[in-house]
Design a protein around this motif. Structure first.
Motif, PDB file in Angstrom:
ATOM      1  N   UNK A 147      26.624  49.338  48.839  1.00 26.41           N
ATOM      2  CA  UNK A 147      27.627  48.683  49.687  1.00 26.41           C
ATOM      3  C   UNK A 147      28.433  47.669  48.905  1.00 26.41           C
ATOM      4  N   UNK A 148      28.936  46.668  49.637  1.00 22.26           N
ATOM      5  CA  UNK A 148      29.769  45.639  49.028  1.00 22.26           C
ATOM      6  C   UNK A 148      29.060  44.298  49.052  1.00 22.26           C
ATOM      7  N   UNK A 149      29.337  43.509  48.040  1.00 21.45           N
ATOM      8  CA  UNK A 149      28.885  42.123  47.976  1.00 21.45           C
ATOM      9  C   UNK A 149      30.129  41.261  47.757  1.00 21.45           C
ATOM     10  N   UNK A 150      30.187  40.129  48.424  1.00 21.83           N
ATOM     11  CA  UNK A 150      31.314  39.203  48.268  1.00 21.83           C
ATOM     12  C   UNK A 150      30.811  37.914  47.632  1.00 21.83           C
ATOM     13  N   UNK A 151      31.559  37.428  46.645  1.00 21.76           N
ATOM     14  CA  UNK A 151      31.197  36.215  45.927  1.00 21.76           C
ATOM     15  C   UNK A 151      32.429  35.321  45.813  1.00 21.76           C
ATOM     16  N   UNK A 152      32.209  34.000  45.732  1.00 18.86           N
ATOM     17  CA  UNK A 152      33.354  33.111  45.503  1.00 18.86           C
ATOM     18  C   UNK A 152      33.824  33.211  44.064  1.00 18.86           C
ATOM     19  N   UNK A 153      35.129  33.113  43.889  1.00 19.64           N
ATOM     20  CA  UNK A 153      35.725  33.161  42.552  1.00 19.64           C
ATOM     21  C   UNK A 153      36.350  31.830  42.196  1.00 19.64           C
ATOM     22  N   UNK A 154      37.481  31.885  41.517  1.00 18.86           N
ATOM     23  CA  UNK A 154      38.184  30.674  41.101  1.00 18.86           C
ATOM     24  C   UNK A 154      38.890  30.026  42.288  1.00 18.86           C
ATOM     25  N   UNK A 155      39.199  28.753  42.131  1.00 11.83           N
ATOM     26  CA  UNK A 155      39.945  28.034  43.170  1.00 11.83           C
ATOM     27  C   UNK A 155      41.331  28.638  43.328  1.00 11.83           C
ATOM     28  N   UNK A 156      41.841  28.637  44.560  1.00 10.25           N
ATOM     29  CA  UNK A 156      43.187  29.140  44.805  1.00 10.25           C
ATOM     30  C   UNK A 156      44.215  28.108  44.330  1.00 10.25           C
TER      31      UNK A 156
END
Length: 159
Positions: A58-67
């Motif tokens: 499936x999918x995993x969501x992670x935080x990335x860089x600041x917008x």
């Protein structure tokens, strides 16, 4: 439901129409700060991009860089000028004077009152200055718009 004045002051949302914006600027002798009035400030957004990782399950969501932080400020255009044009045109070959700006929400109409909440925008620089829209059939005030890019925003609750 809040019934006393003290409960209303702490439990009800703060009106957004009482705010001040402070800019540092270099005076003739030394660095100073001035407070100016804007009719609108938007874009004080703090967020992160998301990264989607897909595997066989499936999918995993992670935080990335600041917008990116893009702030828009609007205010009435006055005859004496604004200084924003000079700030924008001073940019050359990646050289620009970045400024820390504060936006403070205050409790009443007195600009000397203590701020309830302060957003501090660090290393802001102008990226666009927009002239008012001209319309011969209108009697609206002329409003200029300044767009800024910044590195960071912090929030301090002091009230």
């Amino acid at each position: 439901m809040a019934t006393t004045v003290a409960e209303i002051e702490t439990d009800y949302p703060i009106p957004v129409y009482r705010f001040l914006v402070s800019f540092p600027y270099k005076g003739k002798d030394e660095k100073e700060e001035f407070t100016t009035r804007f009719s609108e400030v938007s874009g004080l957004d703090i967020g992160v991009e998301t990264i989607t990782y897909k595997d066989g399950l499936g999918k995993k969501h992670m935080p990335g860089q600041s917008t990116d932080i893009n702030i828009t400020m609007k205010r009435g255009l006055v005859r004496k000028g604004s200084g924003f044009y000079e700030w924008l045109t001073s940019i050359s070959l990646n050289k620009v004077e970045k400024k820390d700006i504060t936006v403070s929400l205050i409790a009443d109409d007195d600009p000397k009152s203590a701020p309830l909440i302060t957003w501090t925008v660090t290393n802001a620089f102008p990226k666009k200055l927009t002239a008012p829209s001209f319309n011969g059939g209108s009697n609206e005030a002329s409003v200029e718009s300044l767009e800024l890019m910044a590195d960071n925003i912090t929030i301090a609750f002091t009230g």
